[in-house]
Design an enzyme around this catalytic site. Structure first.
Site, PDB file in Angstrom:
ATOM      1  N   GLY A 290      -0.963  -3.065  -3.462  1.00  0.00           N
ATOM      2  CA  GLY A 290      -0.735  -3.830  -2.232  1.00  0.00           C
ATOM      3  C   GLY A 290      -0.832  -2.966  -0.987  1.00  0.00           C
ATOM      4  O   GLY A 290      -1.441  -3.360   0.017  1.00  0.00           O
ATOM      5  N   CYS A 291      -0.248  -1.782  -1.039  1.00  0.00           N
ATOM      6  CA  CYS A 291      -0.258  -0.896   0.125  1.00  0.00           C
ATOM      7  C   CYS A 291      -1.673  -0.387   0.422  1.00  0.00           C
ATOM      8  O   CYS A 291      -2.045  -0.188   1.570  1.00  0.00           O
ATOM      9  CB  CYS A 291       0.709   0.263  -0.078  1.00  0.00           C
ATOM     10  SG  CYS A 291       2.427  -0.295  -0.199  1.00  0.00           S
TER      11      CYS A 291
END
Length: 156
Positions: free
Chosen positions: A47-48
Site C-alpha cells: 500500500g505504501c
C-alpha cells in the site's frame, strides 16, 4: 485515548527530521510554498509503495501548481533510501523514528487493523498553506486512489 487531530486553519506543527540521506529537512524549508505532507506506516509495503508511486507520478503537476511533497514514516533513513531508489521517488522521505511528529499531527494513535484496535501510524495527508496553516487534513486515507482525490480537491 483520543489523539490530537488537526483541522483546517490550525498552525502546522513544526518538524525537522532526517531524510533518506540523513540530511535534516524542516517545515521551515518550505516557507512561502504550499506543502503536501503525508504520513505512511512502512516503506516498501504494497500500500505504501502504491501511495508513494502515485505521489511520484503526480509530482510534476503538483510542483507546477506550487505544491511540494514530503512523505514521513517511522522507518530508518537507510530503509527510506532503499525505498526511494527502488521506486525512483523524487521527493523527500523523512524518518520519524520516535513518532513525535506523527503524534503532533494526529497521525499516530489508535486505529483498527483487521478488526483489532492497535496503536500505529494513521495514514494521513495534509496540505500546509504558504502561511504555515493547515489547508486540508485528511485522516485514515486509503493508499490507493487518494492522491487522485487530493489532486481533484486542489484543482491540479
Amino acid at each position: 485515548m483520543t489523539e490530537q487531530r488537526l483541522s483546517v486553519g490550525d498552525q502546522a506543527p513544526d518538524f525537522a527530521l532526517p531524510d533518506a540521506d540523513g540530511k535534516t529537512v524542516a517545515l521551515a524549508d518550505y516557507q512561502d510554498r504550499s506543502l503536501v505532507v503525508y504520513f505512511y506506516p512502512a516503506a516498501s509495503t504494497p500500500g505504501c509503495t502504491k501511495e508513494a508511486c502515485d505521489f511520484r507520478d503526480s509530482l510534476a503537476p503538483l510542483n507546477e501548481a506550487g505544491f511540494d511533497v514530503v512523505g514521513i514514516s517511522p522507518d530508518k533513513p537507510e530503509k527510506l533510501a532503499a525505498f526511494r531508489d527502488a521506486e525512483g521517488l523524487t521527493f523527500p522521505l523523512l524518518s520519524d523514528q520516535d513518532k513525535s511528529v506523527m503524534t503532533a499531527w494526529g497521525a499516530f494513535g489508535e486505529k483498527t487493523n483487521y478488526g483489532k484496535v492497535v496503536q500505529g501510524v494513521i495514514r494521513s495527508t495534509f496540505v500546509v498553506r504558504p502561511d504555515g496553516t493547515i489547508g486540508s487534513a485528511l485522516y485514515n486515507v486509503k493508499a490507493t486512489g487518494h492522491v487522485d482525490r487530493l489532486r481533484k480537491e486542489l484543482g491540479v
